[in-house]
Scaffold this active site. Structure first.
Site, mmCIF file in Angstrom:
data_model
loop_
_atom_site.group_PDB
_atom_site.id
_atom_site.type_symbol
_atom_site.label_atom_id
_atom_site.label_comp_id
_atom_site.label_asym_id
_atom_site.label_seq_id
_atom_site.Cartn_x
_atom_site.Cartn_y
_atom_site.Cartn_z
ATOM 1 N N ASN A 133 0.915 6.047 9.672
ATOM 2 C CA ASN A 133 0.173 5.717 8.452
ATOM 3 C C ASN A 133 -0.375 4.285 8.437
ATOM 4 O O ASN A 133 -0.710 3.748 7.392
ATOM 5 C CB ASN A 133 1.027 5.969 7.205
ATOM 6 C CG ASN A 133 0.154 6.324 6.013
ATOM 7 O OD1 ASN A 133 -0.863 7.010 6.163
ATOM 8 N ND2 ASN A 133 0.527 5.859 4.835
ATOM 9 N N ARG A 134 -0.453 3.689 9.637
ATOM 10 C CA ARG A 134 -1.200 2.437 9.815
ATOM 11 C C ARG A 134 -2.241 2.638 10.919
ATOM 12 O O ARG A 134 -2.859 1.694 11.374
ATOM 13 C CB ARG A 134 -0.264 1.286 10.228
ATOM 14 C CG ARG A 134 0.832 0.941 9.228
ATOM 15 C CD ARG A 134 0.279 0.343 7.949
ATOM 16 N NE ARG A 134 1.332 -0.216 7.098
ATOM 17 C CZ ARG A 134 2.119 0.488 6.305
ATOM 18 N NH1 ARG A 134 1.978 1.801 6.227
ATOM 19 N NH2 ARG A 134 3.051 -0.099 5.555
ATOM 20 N N GLU B 98 4.819 9.465 -3.289
ATOM 21 C CA GLU B 98 6.099 8.965 -2.788
ATOM 22 C C GLU B 98 7.157 9.657 -3.641
ATOM 23 O O GLU B 98 7.294 9.357 -4.826
ATOM 24 C CB GLU B 98 6.207 7.442 -2.941
ATOM 25 C CG GLU B 98 5.222 6.653 -2.094
ATOM 26 C CD GLU B 98 5.682 6.448 -0.652
ATOM 27 O OE1 GLU B 98 6.814 6.872 -0.327
ATOM 28 O OE2 GLU B 98 4.914 5.871 0.132
ATOM 29 N N HIS C 102 6.225 9.951 8.224
ATOM 30 C CA HIS C 102 7.323 9.079 8.642
ATOM 31 C C HIS C 102 8.575 9.921 8.838
ATOM 32 O O HIS C 102 9.014 10.616 7.928
ATOM 33 C CB HIS C 102 7.551 7.969 7.613
ATOM 34 C CG HIS C 102 6.412 6.997 7.553
ATOM 35 N ND1 HIS C 102 5.868 6.534 6.379
ATOM 36 C CD2 HIS C 102 5.697 6.402 8.556
ATOM 37 C CE1 HIS C 102 4.879 5.692 6.656
ATOM 38 N NE2 HIS C 102 4.747 5.601 7.961
ATOM 39 N N ALA C 103 9.141 9.816 10.035
ATOM 40 C CA ALA C 103 10.163 10.762 10.487
ATOM 41 C C ALA C 103 11.378 10.850 9.566
ATOM 42 O O ALA C 103 11.914 11.932 9.341
ATOM 43 C CB ALA C 103 10.594 10.386 11.901
ATOM 44 N N ARG C 104 11.814 9.729 9.029
ATOM 45 C CA ARG C 104 13.073 9.726 8.265
ATOM 46 C C ARG C 104 12.927 10.212 6.833
ATOM 47 O O ARG C 104 13.921 10.360 6.126
ATOM 48 C CB ARG C 104 13.679 8.326 8.275
ATOM 49 C CG ARG C 104 12.820 7.236 7.629
ATOM 50 C CD ARG C 104 13.457 5.892 7.913
ATOM 51 N NE ARG C 104 12.707 4.758 7.378
ATOM 52 C CZ ARG C 104 13.083 3.485 7.587
ATOM 53 N NH1 ARG C 104 14.166 3.233 8.308
ATOM 54 N NH2 ARG C 104 12.386 2.496 7.093
ATOM 55 N N GLU C 105 11.692 10.474 6.403
ATOM 56 C CA GLU C 105 11.446 10.905 5.021
ATOM 57 C C GLU C 105 11.583 12.423 4.907
ATOM 58 O O GLU C 105 10.619 13.145 4.681
ATOM 59 C CB GLU C 105 10.058 10.398 4.577
ATOM 60 C CG GLU C 105 9.969 8.874 4.627
ATOM 61 C CD GLU C 105 8.561 8.302 4.474
ATOM 62 O OE1 GLU C 105 7.621 9.079 4.181
ATOM 63 O OE2 GLU C 105 8.397 7.078 4.659
ATOM 64 N N HIS D 197 4.987 11.489 1.019
ATOM 65 C CA HIS D 197 5.940 10.548 1.611
ATOM 66 C C HIS D 197 7.168 10.417 0.702
ATOM 67 O O HIS D 197 7.258 11.070 -0.323
ATOM 68 C CB HIS D 197 5.287 9.163 1.750
ATOM 69 C CG HIS D 197 4.200 9.089 2.779
ATOM 70 N ND1 HIS D 197 4.355 8.434 3.972
ATOM 71 C CD2 HIS D 197 2.937 9.582 2.785
ATOM 72 C CE1 HIS D 197 3.245 8.528 4.675
ATOM 73 N NE2 HIS D 197 2.356 9.222 3.981
ATOM 74 N N SER D 198 8.111 9.555 1.084
ATOM 75 C CA SER D 198 9.193 9.143 0.194
ATOM 76 C C SER D 198 9.615 7.744 0.635
ATOM 77 O O SER D 198 9.275 7.320 1.743
ATOM 78 C CB SER D 198 10.379 10.110 0.291
ATOM 79 O OG SER D 198 11.179 9.860 1.434
ATOM 80 N N TYR D 199 10.294 6.987 -0.186
ATOM 81 C CA TYR D 199 10.733 7.252 -1.525
ATOM 82 C C TYR D 199 10.124 6.209 -2.440
ATOM 83 O O TYR D 199 9.549 5.250 -1.945
ATOM 84 C CB TYR D 199 12.281 7.221 -1.603
ATOM 85 C CG TYR D 199 12.898 5.861 -1.292
ATOM 86 C CD1 TYR D 199 13.268 4.988 -2.323
ATOM 87 C CD2 TYR D 199 13.077 5.439 0.016
ATOM 88 C CE1 TYR D 199 13.827 3.747 -2.039
ATOM 89 C CE2 TYR D 199 13.625 4.189 0.298
ATOM 90 C CZ TYR D 199 13.997 3.345 -0.738
ATOM 91 O OH TYR D 199 14.527 2.106 -0.452
ATOM 92 N N TYR E 216 1.771 -2.655 -2.685
ATOM 93 C CA TYR E 216 1.409 -3.768 -1.802
ATOM 94 C C TYR E 216 0.266 -3.320 -0.900
ATOM 95 O O TYR E 216 0.049 -2.134 -0.704
ATOM 96 C CB TYR E 216 2.609 -4.205 -0.943
ATOM 97 C CG TYR E 216 3.388 -3.061 -0.318
ATOM 98 C CD1 TYR E 216 2.886 -2.373 0.795
ATOM 99 C CD2 TYR E 216 4.617 -2.666 -0.831
ATOM 100 C CE1 TYR E 216 3.585 -1.320 1.365
ATOM 101 C CE2 TYR E 216 5.324 -1.608 -0.267
ATOM 102 C CZ TYR E 216 4.811 -0.946 0.833
ATOM 103 O OH TYR E 216 5.499 0.104 1.388
ATOM 104 N N ARG F 80 11.332 6.018 12.173
ATOM 105 C CA ARG F 80 10.171 6.135 11.281
ATOM 106 C C ARG F 80 8.894 6.521 12.016
ATOM 107 O O ARG F 80 8.108 7.351 11.553
ATOM 108 C CB ARG F 80 9.992 4.775 10.589
ATOM 109 C CG ARG F 80 8.682 4.566 9.853
ATOM 110 C CD ARG F 80 8.601 3.108 9.378
ATOM 111 N NE ARG F 80 7.268 2.735 8.926
ATOM 112 C CZ ARG F 80 6.846 2.801 7.669
ATOM 113 N NH1 ARG F 80 7.644 3.293 6.733
ATOM 114 N NH2 ARG F 80 5.626 2.402 7.340
#
Length: 417
Positions: A251-252, A378, A176-179, A304-306, A356, A234
């Site tokens: 990641n989906r 994460e 995910h780009a923003r992580e 990943h984060s967060y 989840y 993202r």
């Protein structure tokens, strides 16, 4: 001519620091207590642009769940008024997102080149992959496993002393780009491998006995876009036919209960699963590589984060994996190792029951392909900064995470199958 050079310099700096489009934007944390309060969050999301940080999508919001979301400046007072009127428990995590983004670059180290304690842009990371391999030819080699939608090479680093019949661990960052803290960890791991080989007994044994495949950034196009256009991006940057909306959630996009739960079929959503499993060039390249090396890859780690979580399968079903007891005990011990350094508390467990349900994740896919030791990290934090984690936290985050990764790798080495 000089005027142009100066202007270009200014443009580069402002692109690096982001155009201040996030001025006045707020990140809220709410904890809906019942279905009625969940409905209020749903109604907010349908009436205005809401960017869900945790969980990834409004569809995943349930009573008693901690929910972090970002709203545009013009709507923040309206949102706050509605939350107050509803009696819902809430607080403002980030009062001005632009100020938080500016404060990310708080590292004392200011160099033009690559740094392990700074966030590096893609150009810098790409050059680093070549340099680290050239400087450590007996320990590191670089290959290209495919290319992104926009045509950038997907660089993979292979770490380990040459030997016959070696098993391997695959680790990727930057889904995910923003992580941004995620690619920082992959770089840190490589640094630790080359710097401590021959000094640290555990790392030396690991590199003598195993190979590590490290993919420093999977979603390179998205990562570049977070540096040049939108820090909060993202997804990938692929075009979607029949829609003006860009990108798929990588990641989906794996063939593990694909798009059955916790994912969206709408290209405009942040959890869009793509038009088919492995529709993205990036996810296909990763899956192809792992399939080609299934006989040797014994563990899969994705960063990943967060949220400070250590997750293992399954996320696409509440059913526990057949190796639940073993995976849970590894996660427990790895979390304990991680917290031993700075007392950073991690929660661990299967994805669906711990946070989840979400289908199409790479960890579930790898596990179903036969890679028993499959884990998702994460990283920091739990929401104080969220995706805007300051550079001053890169080193402690990476140091503690390294302890957990080394623990898992050593366990894998002692339990090869």
């Amino acid at each position: 001519m000089w005027g142009l050079v100066v202007l270009l310099g200014v443009a580069a700096v402002s692109a690096h620091l982001q155009e201040p489009v996030f001025e006045g934007q707020k990140v809220f944390r709410v904890i809906p207590q019942n279905d009625e309060q969940v409905a209020i969050i749903n109604s907010l999301a349908s009436n205005m642009q809401v960017d869900f940080w945790q969980p990834d999508s409004v569809t995943l919001v349930r009573p008693k769940m901690q929910v972090d979301f970002r709203v545009e400046a013009a709507k923040s007072f309206e949102v706050e008024d509605r939350l107050k009127a509803s009696g819902m428990e809430y607080r403002v995590l980030i009062d001005n997102l632009q100020a938080a983004l500016d404060a990310q670059f708080d590292s004392k180290v200011r160099t033009t080149g690559h740094s392990y304690v700074k966030y590096n842009n893609w150009e810098t990371i790409a050059a680093w992959t070549a340099d680290i391999a050239a400087q450590n030819p007996d320990l590191v080699s670089r290959s290209v496993i495919g290319e992104t939608y926009e045509g950038r090479p997907l660089y993979l680093l292979k770490l380990g002393k040459s030997g016959s019949n070696k098993k391997a661990i695959f680790m990727d960052c930057g889904f995910h780009a923003r992580e941004w803290i995620s690619p920082a960890f992959c770089q840190w791991f490589v640094k630790e491998a080359v710097e401590t080989y021959g000094k640290d007994t555990v790392m030396t044994t690991l590199l003598n006995s195993l190979d590590f495949y490290v993919l420093p950034v999977l979603n390179i196009d998205g990562y570049v876009y977070t540096w040049t256009n939108n820090r909060m991006w993202r997804k990938t940057r692929s075009k979607n036919s029949g829609s003006l909306c860009i990108g798929t959630d990588p990641n989906r996009n794996f063939n593990a209960g694909w798009c059955t739960t916790g994912a969206s079929r709408s290209p405009c959503d942040s959890t869009y699963c793509g038009f088919a499993p492995e529709s993205e060039k990036e996810t296909k390249a990763l899956a192809d590589f792992i399939r080609e090396h299934l006989s040797t890859i014994k563990a899969y780690l994705t960063i990943h984060s967060y949220s400070q979580l250590l997750l293992f399968p399954y996320s696409y079903t509440y059913q526990l994996p057949s190796d639940y007891e073993e995976l849970n005990s590894i996660a427990r011990a790895a979390s304990k190792q991680l917290s031993s350094l700075y007392n950073t508390e991690y929660t661990y467990g299967p994805g669906a029951t711990t946070i989840y349900p979400a289908a199409g994740g790479s960890d579930d896919w790898a596990y179903d392909e036969g890679i028993k030791y499959s884990f998702t990290f994460e990283l920091r934090d739990t929401g104080r900064y969220g995706f805007t984690l300051p550079e001053s936290q890169i080193q402690p985050t990476c140091e503690e995470t390294l302890l957990a990764v080394k623990y898992i790798a050593n366990y894998v080495l002692e339990h090869l199958y």
